[in-house]
Motif scaffolding. Structure first.
Motif, PDB file in Angstrom:
ATOM      1  N   GLU A  94     -43.077  42.579 -36.527  1.00  0.00           N
ATOM      2  CA  GLU A  94     -42.093  42.958 -35.823  1.00  0.00           C
ATOM      3  C   GLU A  94     -40.938  42.502 -35.407  1.00  0.00           C
ATOM      4  N   THR A  95     -40.898  41.247 -36.255  1.00  0.00           N
ATOM      5  CA  THR A  95     -39.401  40.432 -35.966  1.00  0.00           C
ATOM      6  C   THR A  95     -38.938  39.631 -36.607  1.00  0.00           C
ATOM      7  N   THR A  96     -37.552  38.649 -37.634  1.00  0.00           N
ATOM      8  CA  THR A  96     -37.458  38.154 -38.141  1.00  0.00           C
ATOM      9  C   THR A  96     -39.002  36.599 -37.990  1.00  0.00           C
ATOM     10  N   LYS A  97     -38.994  36.417 -36.825  1.00  0.00           N
ATOM     11  CA  LYS A  97     -39.824  35.209 -36.786  1.00  0.00           C
ATOM     12  C   LYS A  97     -41.225  35.202 -37.191  1.00  0.00           C
ATOM     13  N   SER A  98     -41.914  37.013 -36.714  1.00  0.00           N
ATOM     14  CA  SER A  98     -43.112  37.179 -37.144  1.00  0.00           C
ATOM     15  C   SER A  98     -43.204  37.146 -38.777  1.00  0.00           C
ATOM     16  N   TRP A  99     -42.288  36.964 -40.266  1.00  0.00           N
ATOM     17  CA  TRP A  99     -42.155  37.892 -40.924  1.00  0.00           C
ATOM     18  C   TRP A  99     -42.511  36.605 -41.766  1.00  0.00           C
ATOM     19  N   GLU A 100     -41.395  35.518 -41.235  1.00  0.00           N
ATOM     20  CA  GLU A 100     -41.205  34.149 -41.564  1.00  0.00           C
ATOM     21  C   GLU A 100     -42.462  33.247 -41.781  1.00  0.00           C
ATOM     22  N   THR A 101     -42.900  33.250 -40.892  1.00  0.00           N
ATOM     23  CA  THR A 101     -43.579  32.791 -40.396  1.00  0.00           C
ATOM     24  C   THR A 101     -45.362  33.451 -41.286  1.00  0.00           C
ATOM     25  N   LEU A 102     -45.110  34.276 -41.637  1.00  0.00           N
ATOM     26  CA  LEU A 102     -45.836  35.552 -42.362  1.00  0.00           C
ATOM     27  C   LEU A 102     -45.991  33.988 -43.855  1.00  0.00           C
ATOM     28  N   PHE A 103     -44.993  34.681 -44.595  1.00  0.00           N
ATOM     29  CA  PHE A 103     -44.272  34.211 -45.401  1.00  0.00           C
ATOM     30  C   PHE A 103     -44.971  32.210 -46.240  1.00  0.00           C
ATOM     31  N   ILE A 104     -44.403  31.432 -44.879  1.00  0.00           N
ATOM     32  CA  ILE A 104     -45.195  30.314 -45.040  1.00  0.00           C
ATOM     33  C   ILE A 104     -46.369  30.430 -44.889  1.00  0.00           C
ATOM     34  N   GLN A 105     -46.847  30.579 -44.042  1.00  0.00           N
ATOM     35  CA  GLN A 105     -48.528  30.490 -43.944  1.00  0.00           C
ATOM     36  C   GLN A 105     -49.449  30.720 -44.790  1.00  0.00           C
ATOM     37  N   ASN A 106     -48.587  31.585 -46.301  1.00  0.00           N
ATOM     38  CA  ASN A 106     -49.460  32.395 -46.655  1.00  0.00           C
ATOM     39  C   ASN A 106     -49.278  32.013 -48.572  1.00  0.00           C
ATOM     40  N   GLY A 107     -48.239  30.812 -48.491  1.00  0.00           N
ATOM     41  CA  GLY A 107     -47.324  30.225 -49.521  1.00  0.00           C
ATOM     42  C   GLY A 107     -46.722  31.227 -49.971  1.00  0.00           C
ATOM     43  N   ILE A 108     -45.538  31.734 -49.894  1.00  0.00           N
ATOM     44  CA  ILE A 108     -44.631  32.536 -50.165  1.00  0.00           C
ATOM     45  C   ILE A 108     -43.375  32.597 -49.697  1.00  0.00           C
ATOM     46  N   SER A 109     -42.899  32.189 -50.795  1.00  0.00           N
ATOM     47  CA  SER A 109     -40.633  30.967 -50.707  1.00  0.00           C
ATOM     48  C   SER A 109     -40.588  32.562 -50.681  1.00  0.00           C
ATOM     49  N   PHE A 110     -39.067  31.970 -50.144  1.00  0.00           N
ATOM     50  CA  PHE A 110     -38.396  33.358 -49.440  1.00  0.00           C
ATOM     51  C   PHE A 110     -37.274  33.174 -49.005  1.00  0.00           C
ATOM     52  N   ARG A 111     -36.474  33.881 -49.469  1.00  0.00           N
ATOM     53  CA  ARG A 111     -34.843  33.400 -48.898  1.00  0.00           C
ATOM     54  C   ARG A 111     -34.609  35.185 -48.160  1.00  0.00           C
ATOM     55  N   LYS A 112     -33.605  34.571 -47.028  1.00  0.00           N
ATOM     56  CA  LYS A 112     -32.980  35.727 -46.583  1.00  0.00           C
ATOM     57  C   LYS A 112     -32.328  36.045 -47.724  1.00  0.00           C
ATOM     58  N   SER A 113     -31.688  37.420 -47.222  1.00  0.00           N
ATOM     59  CA  SER A 113     -30.992  38.462 -48.078  1.00  0.00           C
ATOM     60  C   SER A 113     -29.295  38.027 -47.972  1.00  0.00           C
ATOM     61  N   GLU A 114     -28.884  37.941 -46.206  1.00  0.00           N
ATOM     62  CA  GLU A 114     -27.882  37.420 -45.451  1.00  0.00           C
ATOM     63  C   GLU A 114     -27.162  36.224 -46.316  1.00  0.00           C
ATOM     64  N   LYS A 115     -28.493  35.280 -46.134  1.00  0.00           N
ATOM     65  CA  LYS A 115     -27.827  33.465 -46.117  1.00  0.00           C
ATOM     66  C   LYS A 115     -28.280  32.789 -47.507  1.00  0.00           C
ATOM     67  N   TYR A 116     -28.864  34.308 -48.254  1.00  0.00           N
ATOM     68  CA  TYR A 116     -29.297  33.807 -49.918  1.00  0.00           C
ATOM     69  C   TYR A 116     -29.771  31.787 -49.934  1.00  0.00           C
ATOM     70  N   ALA A 117     -30.986  31.865 -48.783  1.00  0.00           N
ATOM     71  CA  ALA A 117     -31.011  30.576 -49.102  1.00  0.00           C
ATOM     72  C   ALA A 117     -32.697  30.141 -49.454  1.00  0.00           C
ATOM     73  N   LEU A 118     -32.696  29.669 -50.330  1.00  0.00           N
ATOM     74  CA  LEU A 118     -34.134  29.746 -50.887  1.00  0.00           C
ATOM     75  C   LEU A 118     -35.321  28.495 -49.858  1.00  0.00           C
ATOM     76  N   LEU A 119     -36.458  28.992 -49.467  1.00  0.00           N
ATOM     77  CA  LEU A 119     -37.318  28.600 -48.632  1.00  0.00           C
ATOM     78  C   LEU A 119     -39.141  28.644 -48.976  1.00  0.00           C
ATOM     79  N   HIS A 120     -39.108  27.541 -48.721  1.00  0.00           N
ATOM     80  CA  HIS A 120     -40.603  27.134 -49.893  1.00  0.00           C
ATOM     81  C   HIS A 120     -41.463  27.706 -48.375  1.00  0.00           C
ATOM     82  N   PRO A 121     -43.098  27.362 -48.555  1.00  0.00           N
ATOM     83  CA  PRO A 121     -43.879  27.752 -47.365  1.00  0.00           C
ATOM     84  C   PRO A 121     -43.473  26.597 -46.435  1.00  0.00           C
ATOM     85  N   GLU A 122     -43.508  25.295 -46.831  1.00  0.00           N
ATOM     86  CA  GLU A 122     -42.620  24.436 -46.034  1.00  0.00           C
ATOM     87  C   GLU A 122     -41.825  24.530 -44.933  1.00  0.00           C
TER      88      GLU A 122
END
Length: 520
Positions: A388-416
């Motif tokens: 339901e929250t930004t934190k819960s989604w980003e935790t999900l991405f990291i723990q499942n090996g999905i690289s992501f970047r916030k569309s607002e900041k455009y910063a690419l994040l690795h699972p680490e």
């Protein structure tokens, strides 16, 4: 936290066979509960969902799509409802083709106007105060024919005034036709001037097909009669060309929903022989890939009930969730929720996936796809309920090996959790100007993404009254670009459960078909 099993889960040791069977039994219970929900009042909606998926099948050539629909139209008993819908679409998209046929059927035109003053006035009573070519098409046909053939029909013209008008007078003052009693004149032509109804002047007035708008049902019924009673070659030729020129997707959207389930199943069986025996792994992300595999491998052995259920859990996960949330039976809703939680908990245990892989060696393709589809839908349910929250989604991405970047900041994040731009410091040392440029660029892409969602067939407008949409707005969760689709789209928290579930399903399908060497 929900596990998505995107990394290799099949290299673990085999677990206890009885424990594996227990987990499979849970999936069967969920399957039964979902099927009960569909059949309790949403079967017609499930059939529409299946028609939408069928429309996505893409290896169908124009020649083959024509053959498919022609077989349906030519089967016995005659498919009059399908034929009626087809003719109506031809009236809308190819009116000139249908008008060419009706212009040669004077008896149909005469019957159309006979004893119907409303139709007569709608088509013929559109005279203008200006020149002749400002008249409506029907009025122009009437006036032109009257002038050219005045020796045989001028006396059939009825005038509203005390005396009639001569051809010479009307030729110099075309607005005199405003004094014509159109209804009585056309009635006279119906009775005494048969030449008019097969004339070039009238045929010319029909070319645009506007006459079909006056009473579409009348002409649809007569065209269907031309198809089945008269076996008109002209009508069948127009249909043949239309079925080959339209896209397969449009034909399916227009016509499949008209079919009953028996005819829909027959249509699917006809498709079987047109599909390739093997699929390229890159096609396993296509929305109809699972259906194409089943049709090509099962060769008609999958029932319509099985296809309706499979399509609901694989292709229509969001709509299936909506059915559950709208369900009045709280006990049934609770049963599905408990099964989802129990299954997802069991999936996290390492002794499930390896036995599943071993089982798939002897499992029918249809069964294998069903279990993978049910598991992906379980994940869809969990994600829609728990993230339901930004934190819960980003935790999900990291723990499942999905690289992501916030569309607002455009910063690419690795699972680490580290940024491509700044290593472990998450962009603290980046320039202010660079961040501003990326933020502006991100806003533009976000706007484009929101438009794409509104126009896509798989997305729905966010309903502020729905619990999911309201939670998303309350939580302040933004949107993310993900490695799951090579950062091509910004996914909101509303769309992420469906996207990730479908991504999981396609990932498992690719892995399974590769390891088991199945004819994908």
């Amino acid at each position: 936290m929900v596990q998505l099993f995107l990394t290799e889960p099949f290299e673990t040791e085999n677990g206890d066979a009885d424990a594996f069977r227990d987990k499979l039994d849970l999936l069967k219970k969920l399957e039964s509960a979902l099927w009960s929900l569909i059949t309790s009042g949403s079967r017609s909606e499930a059939r529409m969902w299946l028609c939408n998926t069928i429309s996505c099948i893409n290896p169908i050539s124009p020649r083959h799509q024509r053959q498919l629909f022609m077989k349906l139209l030519s089967s016995r008993p005659p498919k009059r409802a399908l034929a009626s819908q087809l003719i109506q679409v031809i009236f809308e998209k190819r009116p000139h083709k249908a008008a060419d046929i009706i212009a040669k059927k004077s008896y149909i035109l005469e019957k159309f106007f006979q004893g119907n003053s409303k139709r007569i006035l709608q088509f013929f009573d559109v005279f203008s105060t200006g020149g002749e070519f400002e008249h409506g098409k029907g009025s122009r046909a009437l006036s032109q024919f009257a002038f050219v053939n005045r020796d045989i029909c001028w006396e059939e013209l009825e005038w509203k005034g005390k005396h009639g008008q001569s051809p010479a007078m009307v030729a110099t003052k075309p607005h005199y036709f405003l004094d014509l009693d159109v209804q009585r004149t056309v009635e006279n032509f119906l009775e005494n001037v048969p030449e008019f109804w097969s004339s070039n002047e009238l045929a010319e007035s029909l070319k645009g097909g506007e006459i079909f708008l006056i009473d579409t049902k009348f002409f649809v019924d007569h065209f269907v009669s031309l198809m089945y009673e008269e076996d008109s070659k002209e009508v069948w030729e127009v249909i043949n060309v239309f079925l080959e020129e339209e896209t397969f997707s449009d034909l399916c959207h227009h016509f499949l929903i008209i079919l009953d389930e028996q005819d829909l199943f027959a249509f699917l069986n006809m498709i079987c022989g047109l599909l390739p025996s093997r699929m390229d792994p890159k096609d396993l992300v296509h929305p109809s890939c699972w259906l194409e595999i089943i049709l090509s491998s099962c060769n008609g052995r999958a029932s319509i009930d099985e296809l309706l259920l499979l399509n609901a859990i694989i292709s229509q996960g969001r709509q299936l969730l909506r059915l559950i949330r709208d369900e009045d039976d709280e006990e049934q809703k609770g049963k599905i929720k408990d099964l989802v939680f129990e299954i997802s908990t069991s999936l996290g245990m390492t002794n499930f996936w390896a036995p599943l892989m071993e089982e798939q060696l002897s499992m029918k393709t249809k069964e294998m796809i069903k279990w993978l589809g049910l598991i992906s839908w379980v994940l869809h349910y969990r994600l829609s309920e728990e993230c339901e929250t930004t934190k819960s989604w980003e935790t999900l991405f990291i723990q499942n090996g999905i690289s992501f970047r916030k569309s607002e900041k455009y910063a690419l994040l690795h699972p680490e959790g580290f940024s491509d731009e700044s290593g472990s410091e998450l962009g603290e040392r980046g320039s202010v100007r660079s961040r501003r440029k990326k933020k502006a660029k991100s806003r533009k892409k976000k706007r484009r993404r929101s438009y794409d969602h509104v126009g896509s067939s798989d997305s729905e407008l966010v309903d502020l009254d729905s619990s999911l949409g309201w939670r998303s707005l309350q939580s302040g969760a933004g949107s993310w670009f993900l490695s799951t689709d090579d950062y091509s789209s910004a996914w909101s928290s509303v769309d992420l459960p469906e996207h990730l579930a479908k991504h999981c399903f396609s990932t498992w399908m690719k892995r399974t078909f590769c390891k088991l060497n199945l004819p994908a």
